[in-house]
Write a protein that holds these residues in place. Structure first.
Motif, PDB file in Angstrom:
ATOM      1  N   PHE A   1      35.938  20.569  21.637  1.00 56.38           N
ATOM      2  CA  PHE A   1      36.339  19.821  20.437  1.00 56.38           C
ATOM      3  C   PHE A   1      36.707  18.406  20.848  1.00 56.38           C
ATOM      4  O   PHE A   1      37.540  18.220  21.728  1.00 56.38           O
ATOM      5  CB  PHE A   1      37.565  20.469  19.788  1.00 56.38           C
ATOM      6  CG  PHE A   1      37.281  21.720  19.014  1.00 56.38           C
ATOM      7  CD1 PHE A   1      37.228  22.952  19.644  1.00 56.38           C
ATOM      8  CD2 PHE A   1      37.098  21.677  17.641  1.00 56.38           C
ATOM      9  CE1 PHE A   1      36.983  24.114  18.928  1.00 56.38           C
ATOM     10  CE2 PHE A   1      36.856  22.832  16.906  1.00 56.38           C
ATOM     11  CZ  PHE A   1      36.794  24.049  17.555  1.00 56.38           C
ATOM     12  N   CYS A   2      36.106  17.424  20.189  1.00 56.84           N
ATOM     13  CA  CYS A   2      36.408  16.038  20.548  1.00 56.84           C
ATOM     14  C   CYS A   2      36.273  15.150  19.331  1.00 56.84           C
ATOM     15  O   CYS A   2      35.821  15.598  18.282  1.00 56.84           O
ATOM     16  CB  CYS A   2      35.467  15.560  21.651  1.00 56.84           C
ATOM     17  SG  CYS A   2      33.742  15.631  21.149  1.00 56.84           S
ATOM     18  N   ARG A   3      36.629  13.889  19.489  1.00 56.53           N
ATOM     19  CA  ARG A   3      36.512  12.973  18.365  1.00 56.53           C
ATOM     20  C   ARG A   3      35.467  11.894  18.586  1.00 56.53           C
ATOM     21  O   ARG A   3      35.206  11.096  17.696  1.00 56.53           O
ATOM     22  CB  ARG A   3      37.863  12.329  18.046  1.00 56.53           C
ATOM     23  CG  ARG A   3      38.803  13.320  17.409  1.00 56.53           C
ATOM     24  CD  ARG A   3      40.069  12.700  16.895  1.00 56.53           C
ATOM     25  NE  ARG A   3      40.748  13.630  16.008  1.00 56.53           N
ATOM     26  CZ  ARG A   3      41.546  14.610  16.421  1.00 56.53           C
ATOM     27  NH1 ARG A   3      41.792  14.748  17.704  1.00 56.53           N
ATOM     28  NH2 ARG A   3      42.107  15.437  15.555  1.00 56.53           N
ATOM     29  N   GLN A   4      34.898  11.841  19.766  1.00 57.77           N
ATOM     30  CA  GLN A   4      33.816  10.898  19.978  1.00 57.77           C
ATOM     31  C   GLN A   4      32.870  11.440  21.034  1.00 57.77           C
ATOM     32  O   GLN A   4      33.278  12.153  21.959  1.00 57.77           O
ATOM     33  CB  GLN A   4      34.358   9.532  20.398  1.00 57.77           C
ATOM     34  CG  GLN A   4      35.052   9.553  21.743  1.00 57.77           C
ATOM     35  CD  GLN A   4      35.704   8.239  22.073  1.00 57.77           C
ATOM     36  OE1 GLN A   4      36.425   7.670  21.267  1.00 57.77           O
ATOM     37  NE2 GLN A   4      35.447   7.749  23.273  1.00 57.77           N
ATOM     38  N   MET A   5      31.622  11.077  20.896  1.00 57.06           N
ATOM     39  CA  MET A   5      30.601  11.556  21.834  1.00 57.06           C
ATOM     40  C   MET A   5      29.435  10.567  21.818  1.00 57.06           C
ATOM     41  O   MET A   5      29.254   9.819  20.850  1.00 57.06           O
ATOM     42  CB  MET A   5      30.137  12.955  21.404  1.00 57.06           C
ATOM     43  CG  MET A   5      29.265  13.710  22.389  1.00 57.06           C
ATOM     44  SD  MET A   5      29.844  13.842  24.097  1.00 57.06           S
ATOM     45  CE  MET A   5      31.376  14.716  23.933  1.00 57.06           C
ATOM     46  N   THR A   6      28.672  10.567  22.911  1.00 55.90           N
ATOM     47  CA  THR A   6      27.479   9.720  22.959  1.00 55.90           C
ATOM     48  C   THR A   6      26.282  10.547  23.402  1.00 55.90           C
ATOM     49  O   THR A   6      26.424  11.570  24.078  1.00 55.90           O
ATOM     50  CB  THR A   6      27.633   8.557  23.969  1.00 55.90           C
ATOM     51  OG1 THR A   6      27.687   9.113  25.291  1.00 55.90           O
ATOM     52  CG2 THR A   6      28.881   7.744  23.694  1.00 55.90           C
ATOM     53  N   ASN A   7      25.110  10.082  23.018  1.00 52.02           N
ATOM     54  CA  ASN A   7      23.875  10.755  23.426  1.00 52.02           C
ATOM     55  C   ASN A   7      23.709  10.713  24.940  1.00 52.02           C
ATOM     56  O   ASN A   7      23.307  11.696  25.557  1.00 52.02           O
ATOM     57  CB  ASN A   7      22.667  10.100  22.748  1.00 52.02           C
ATOM     58  CG  ASN A   7      22.618  10.415  21.263  1.00 52.02           C
ATOM     59  OD1 ASN A   7      22.709  11.561  20.865  1.00 52.02           O
ATOM     60  ND2 ASN A   7      22.491   9.382  20.448  1.00 52.02           N
ATOM     61  N   ALA A   8      24.056   9.572  25.517  1.00 50.96           N
ATOM     62  CA  ALA A   8      23.887   9.417  26.962  1.00 50.96           C
ATOM     63  C   ALA A   8      24.766  10.399  27.728  1.00 50.96           C
ATOM     64  O   ALA A   8      24.338  10.994  28.724  1.00 50.96           O
ATOM     65  CB  ALA A   8      24.218   7.982  27.370  1.00 50.96           C
ATOM     66  N   ALA A   9      25.981  10.585  27.240  1.00 54.09           N
ATOM     67  CA  ALA A   9      26.890  11.508  27.929  1.00 54.09           C
ATOM     68  C   ALA A   9      26.333  12.918  27.899  1.00 54.09           C
ATOM     69  O   ALA A   9      26.303  13.613  28.925  1.00 54.09           O
ATOM     70  CB  ALA A   9      28.266  11.477  27.272  1.00 54.09           C
ATOM     71  N   VAL A  10      25.868  13.369  26.744  1.00 50.14           N
ATOM     72  CA  VAL A  10      25.349  14.735  26.646  1.00 50.14           C
ATOM     73  C   VAL A  10      24.102  14.893  27.499  1.00 50.14           C
ATOM     74  O   VAL A  10      23.882  15.939  28.137  1.00 50.14           O
ATOM     75  CB  VAL A  10      25.078  15.131  25.181  1.00 50.14           C
ATOM     76  CG1 VAL A  10      24.525  16.546  25.108  1.00 50.14           C
ATOM     77  CG2 VAL A  10      26.354  15.029  24.359  1.00 50.14           C
ATOM     78  N   ALA A  11      23.290  13.851  27.560  1.00 50.96           N
ATOM     79  CA  ALA A  11      22.093  13.926  28.408  1.00 50.96           C
ATOM     80  C   ALA A  11      22.510  14.112  29.872  1.00 50.96           C
ATOM     81  O   ALA A  11      21.910  14.917  30.600  1.00 50.96           O
ATOM     82  CB  ALA A  11      21.249  12.675  28.236  1.00 50.96           C
ATOM     83  N   ALA A  12      23.537  13.385  30.287  1.00 45.01           N
ATOM     84  CA  ALA A  12      24.021  13.512  31.664  1.00 45.01           C
ATOM     85  C   ALA A  12      24.571  14.909  31.906  1.00 45.01           C
ATOM     86  O   ALA A  12      24.327  15.530  32.952  1.00 45.01           O
ATOM     87  CB  ALA A  12      25.107  12.471  31.931  1.00 45.01           C
ATOM     88  N   ILE A  13      25.307  15.423  30.923  1.00 45.09           N
ATOM     89  CA  ILE A  13      25.884  16.761  31.047  1.00 45.09           C
ATOM     90  C   ILE A  13      24.784  17.806  31.195  1.00 45.09           C
ATOM     91  O   ILE A  13      24.862  18.711  32.037  1.00 45.09           O
ATOM     92  CB  ILE A  13      26.774  17.072  29.808  1.00 45.09           C
ATOM     93  CG1 ILE A  13      28.031  16.203  29.848  1.00 45.09           C
ATOM     94  CG2 ILE A  13      27.134  18.543  29.744  1.00 45.09           C
ATOM     95  CD1 ILE A  13      28.721  16.048  28.511  1.00 45.09           C
ATOM     96  N   ALA A  14      23.746  17.683  30.382  1.00 45.27           N
ATOM     97  CA  ALA A  14      22.638  18.642  30.445  1.00 45.27           C
ATOM     98  C   ALA A  14      21.992  18.608  31.828  1.00 45.27           C
ATOM     99  O   ALA A  14      21.642  19.634  32.409  1.00 45.27           O
ATOM    100  CB  ALA A  14      21.603  18.335  29.371  1.00 45.27           C
TER     101      ALA A  14
END
Lengths: 176, 616
Positions: B424-437
Motif C-alpha cells: 500500500f502506497c501513495r505514489q508510484m512510478t512506471n520506472a520503479a515497477v519496471a526495476a522491481i520486476a
C-alpha cells in the motif's frame, strides 16, 4: 483552490446517465476542467476526470454525483483494508495532541509544554522531559497535578489512569 | 448418482497455497511393479498404461495423494479410478459454497474427515456485500451430521456461522478435532463456549478476523481440565479478557501445543509465564508488548525467549516500543515469519530488529517504517519471499507519510527471491515497477495498491500501464495480480497477452472501455477469479466472457456499467452459471445491475437467497 470532489455511491454514479445504445469504445481523455465531465450528456464514452495538471499533489481521480450536486460523498469502501485493520485505524488517523505545561523546579517562571499523546510510558516521558530541561533523567523526579488539584508522584498508577488525571507536570530535583 | 467421469470438477479445484506436492505419489502409481511384492490378487501387467489393480490396492495407493489437482486428474482416468478416488478421499475443498450442494458432496465422497469451505465473494471483506447475503454453514452441518458423523476438521472462510451452528458442531460430531474460522461472522463467544465445552478431542481452535460478538472471555474457562490435546489456539482477534489462570493451566497441560496466539490483554509478564510452560512452541502471537508501570527493569524479560528453540513465527506485538522490542532478539535468528503489522515501528527501530533476523522468509509491516525501514529489509533479509506493507492511516488523505516507490525498489534489490508482495502506497512510478520486476522475476503474487484511485505516475504524469506491463511480461509465474493507479485499456491488453498463469485478478477504478475487460477474458487461459469494481466495463464486456465463465470459479462486478438485460441474457445463455444481482439499498435505477456475481454451479440457483439478491 483544491477541488475536493469524491466518488459517489455506486447506485447513483454518473453512469446512470449513460445511454447504453450509444455506448461505444473510446480512449481516455484527461480533462482539464472537471466540471466539463459533470455535464455529461448521453455520453458516447466514459471519460476519466483527472484534476488539472497544475495540481501536483491531489491528482486523485474523482467523480461528482450530479444528484448530490455540491454535496460531498466519500470514496466508498476504499482503500481495500480488512475490517479488523480498519478497526485499528478508526478514530486514530492522527494522534490527537494533548499538551500540558511543565515546570522545572528552580527554573524561575519558565514554562514549557509537552504533548503527552506522543508517549506511552513513564520512562519515555521522564526521558524526554529531562532532555527538555537539560538534565539527566536520574537527577529528576516527576510529579503531576491531578484533576482535584493534588500533586502526586508519577509512576504509581497505570499509565492510562495517569493520562486521564494529569493536568500539569512538574520536575523536581532528585535530592536522594 | 451417476459417477460420470466427465462431470464438472467444481469440488475439486484447489486454491490453497499449501498444495502438497504429490508428484511422488503419482509416480508411485505409474511405476509400481505388481510382480515384485504385492498380494497374489494383482493382475499381470504389460505396461503402465493398461495396469489393472484390485480396488483395495488402487485405493491404498490413491490415499497417498493429497493434492486436489492430482485427485481431480485421477478421477477422470476411468470409472474404476473415479470410484477408487472418491472412496479414498479424506479431505474436500469447496472454493465456493454455492457451486455445489452438501447433498452432492456427501453422495460423491462417502468417507470425508476434513472439510474446507469458502463462502462470500472476497469484496465482502471491504463491506461491499450486504449482511445476511448468505453462505450459512448450517445446511452443510446438518447434511454432514448424517453423512460424516466422524468429521474431524472444519475450516471456513467468509461463511456465516451462528452460535447454533457452533453448538450443533460441538455436540453432533463426537470426534471433532479442528476448527478454523477466518473472516466469518454471525457468532459470538457463546458459540466458542460450546466448542470448548463439548469437543473432547479438540486439537485446533483458530479464530481469525471475524465479525464476532465478543461477550466476554469466559469461553476459555470452559475447556475441561481433562482436555490435553490442544495443538493450536489462536484467539488474537478477540477483545475481551480471558481468565489468565485458566489459560495458564490449559497451556501447561497441553504438551503438544505448537501454536499459541493470545489477544492484546495478555501482558508481558503474563506472556513470560505462559512461555515457561510451552517452550516447544513453534508459532507465537504475543499480547501487548509494553508495560505501563516502570515496575521491573527490562532485563527481567530478557530470557523470555531463550528456551523457545522451535519458534519460527512471531506475531502480535501490539504497541511494541523500542524499550521492549529487544526482548525478542534472542528468538530472531530462527524466525521465518515475522508479523509486525500491529506494531507502529519507525525505520530505526525496525532496522535494529531486522539485523537479528537472518532467516526471514515472510515479513508483514506497517508503513510507519517508511522507505528507510524498507532499505533495512533489503539489506538484512536476503531470503525474503513474502512482504506485506499495510497502511497505518489508510483513510487520512492528508498524510504524505508511509512508503513510496523507493522503498519497494530497495527491497527488490536486496531480496531477489521475493514472490509475494502486498504493498500500500501513495505514489508510484512506471520506472520503479519496471526495476522491481527486473530484480524479482519470480513473483507469483503481485498486489499493488496506490491508495488514491486513478493516480498516474507521479513523475511523468502518465498512466501506470507500463508498470503492470513490465510485471506481466517479466514475471511469467504470476498467479495473482491486483492493479491500481491510473490505468487505460493498455494495461489489460498486456495482462491478456502475457499472463499465461494468472488465476486471480483484482481491478478497481481502471480501464477506459469494454475492451479492457475483453482483453482479459480472451487472454489469461488460467483465469479463475475476476473481481472488478468502479470500472467502465459494460454489457459488451460482460457478454464477451460468455464461453469463459464456466471455466472460472467466479466473476464479481460492482459499480460498473452493466444492465439488468445483459445479465438476463447471460443467465439465459448459460444455465450452468448462477447470475446474481445484488440490489442496492435505495434501488434508484432498476435497469442497472449495480453488483453482479456470476459463478459456475452444479447446484442450480440458490434456494436461500435473501430478497435483495436476484438470481436471473
Amino acid at each position: 483552490m483544491e477541488l475536493e470532489l469524491t466518488l459517489s455511491l455506486s447506485s447513483s454514479s454518473c453512469f446512470s446517465q449513460f445511454d447504453l445504445n450509444n455506448y461505444s469504445h473510446g480512449n481516455v481523455e484527461a480533462k482539464d476542467n472537471v466540471y466539463e465531465c459533470l455535464n455529461m450528456q448521453p455520453l458516447k464514452k466514459r471519460k476519466y476526470c483527472v484534476n488539472g495538471a497544475n495540481d501536483v499533489e491531489s491528482t486523485s481521480f474523482i467523480f461528482m454525483n450530479p444528484k448530490f450536486s455540491g454535496q460531498e460523498t466519500s470514496l466508498v469502501r476504499w482503500p481495500p483494508v480488512n475490517k479488523s485493520r480498519k478497526k485499528l485505524c478508526v478514530g486514530g488517523t492522527k494522534p490527537k495532541s494533548m499538551f500540558v505545561k511543565v515546570h522545572m523546579e528552580g527554573d524561575g517562571i519558565a514554562r514549557k509544554k509537552i504533548n503527552l499523546n506522543l508517549h506511552r510510558s513513564y520512562r519515555t516521558l521522564v526521558h524526554t522531559l529531562a532532555n527538555m530541561f537539560g538534565k539527566c533523567k536520574e537527577d529528576v523526579k516527576l510529579t503531576y497535578q491531578d484533576k482535584e488539584g493534588d500533586w502526586l508522584l508519577a509512576g504509581d498508577v497505570p499509565w492510562g489512569s495517569f493520562m486521564e488525571a494529569v493536568k500539569r507536570l512538574k520536575l523536581l530535583k532528585n535530592t536522594c | 448418482m451417476d459417477p460420470n467421469p466427465k462431470r464438472p470438477k467444481t469440488v475439486d479445484r484447489v486454491d490453497s497455497v499449501e498444495v502438497v506436492n504429490s508428484s511422488e505419489s503419482t509416480q508411485l502409481l505409474c511405476s509400481i511393479d505388481p510382480n515384485r511384492k504385492r498380494a497374489k490378487t494383482v493382475d499381470r501387467v504389460d505396461s503402465a498404461e493398461s495396469t489393472q489393480f484390485p480396488d483395495e490396492v488402487l485405493e491404498r495407493v490413491l490415499s497417498l495423494i493429497d493434492s486436489h489437482k492430482d485427485r481431480s486428474s485421477v478421477s477422470l482416468v476411468c470409472k474404476d479410478w473415479y470410484n477408487a478416488e472418491r472412496w479414498s478421499r479424506r479431505h474436500v475443498f469447496i472454493g465456493n459454497c454455492y457451486s455445489v450442494s452438501p447433498e452432492i458432496v456427501a453422495a460423491r465422497f462417502p468417507r470425508i474427515r476434513s472439510v474446507t469451505i469458502k463462502g462470500k465473494p472476497r469484496f465482502s471483506d471491504f463491506n461491499l456485500v450486504p449482511e445476511d447475503w448468505g453462505a450459512d454453514i448450517y445446511p452443510w452441518l446438518s447434511v454432514f451430521a448424517l453423512a460424516y458423523p466422524f468429521l474431524e476438521e472444519l475450516r471456513l472462510k467468509r461463511m456465516a456461522v451462528s452460535d447454533e451452528s457452533l453448538e450443533f458442531l460441538a455436540t453432533k460430531f463426537c470426534n471433532f478435532k479442528a476448527l478454523s474460522l477466518l473472516s466469518c461472522d454471525g457468532f459470538s463467544t457463546d458459540g466458542l463456549k460450546a466448542i470448548a465445552t463439548h469437543c473432547k478431542n479438540l486439537t485446533e481452535l483458530d479464530i481469525q478476523e471475524n465479525g464476532i460478538d465478543d461477550l466476554g472471555g469466559h469461553w476459555l474457562s470452559c475447556f475441561p481440565e481433562t482436555l490435553t490435546s490442544l495443538e493450536v489456539l489462536n484467539f488474537a482477534s478477540l477483545n475481551s479478557e480471558v481468565s489468565f489462570d485458566a489459560l495458564e493451566k490449559l497451556v501447561s497441560r497441553c504438551k503438544s501445543l505448537k501454536v499459541l496466539k493470545v489477544n492484546r490483554n495478555i501482558s508481558l509478564d503474563q506472556l513470560q509465564k505462559l512461555l515457561s510452560h510451552c517452550p516447544q512452541l513453534m508459532e507465537l502471537g504475543t499480547g501487548a508488548f509494553t508495560q505501563e508501570l516502570i515496575s521491573g527493569p527490562v532485563t527481567e524479560f530478557k530470557n523470555m525467549f531463550s528456551n523457545c528453540r522451535n519458534l519460527i513465527t512471531l506475531s502480535g506485538l501490539w504497541d511494541a516500543t523500542p524499550l521492549y522490542l529487544p526482548v525478542i532478539y534472542p528468538a530472531c535468528a530462527r524466525l521465518t515469519f515475522l508479523n509486525l503489522s500491529y506494531a507502529t515501528l519507525r525505520s530505526d527501530e525496525l532496522a535494529n530488529l531486522l539485523s537479528h533476523c537472518k532467516s526471514l522468509r515472510r515479513l508483514w509491516l506497517l508503513d510507519t517504517v517508511g522507505d528507510k525501514g524498507l532499505e533495512a529489509v533489503g539489506s538484512c533479509c536476503p531470503f525474503l519471499e513474502e512482504l506485506r506493507v499495510f497502511p497505518a492511516h489508510p483513510f487520512d488523505q492528508q498524510i504524505f507519510l508511509g512508503v513510496t516507490e523507493s522503498g519497494f525498489v530497495s527491497v527488490s534489490r536486496g531480496c531477489p527471491r521475493l514472490r509475494y508482495v502486498l504493498y500500500f502506497c501513495r505514489q508510484m512510478t512506471n520506472a520503479a515497477v519496471a526495476a522491481i520486476a527486473k530484480n524479482c522475476p519470480d513473483f507469483t503474487h503481485f498486489r499493488l495498491c496506490i491508495m488514491n484511485p486513478g493516480q498516474p505516475d507521479y513523475l511523468t504524469k502518465e498512466p501506470m500501464d507500463e508498470a503492470f506491463g513490465s510485471i506481466v511480461k517479466t514475471c511469467t509465474k504470476l498467479q495473482r495480480l491486483a492493479i491500481s493507479g491510473l490505468l487505460t485499456d493498455r494495461t489489460f491488453e498486456y495482462i491478456g497477452k502475457y499472463s499465461k498463469n494468472l488465476e486471480t485478478l483484482s481491478v478497481a477504478f481502471a480501464g477506459s472501455s469494454d475492451l479492457g475487460m475483453e482483453y482479459v477474458l480472451q487472454g489469461c487461459p488460467k483465469l479463475r477469479k475476476l473481481e472488478i469494481r468502479d470500472c467502465p466495463f459494460g454489457n459488451a464486456a460482460l457478454l464477451s466472457g460468455l464461453t469463459k465463465y464456466e471455466s472460472m470459479r467466479s466473476l464479481w462486478m460492482s459499480a460498473c456499467n452493466v444492465s439488468m438485460n445483459a445479465c438476463r441474457a447471460l443467465a439465459k445463455e448459460k444455465p450452468r452459471l448462477n447470475v446474481e444481482v445484488i440490489r442496492d439499498e435505495d434501488g434508484a435505477d432498476d435497469s442497472q445491475a449495480h453488483k453482479v456475481y456470476v459463478y459456475r454451479t452444479v447446484a442450480g440457483p440458490r434456494r436461500d437467497a435473501p430478497p435483495f439478491v436476484l438470481t436471473l
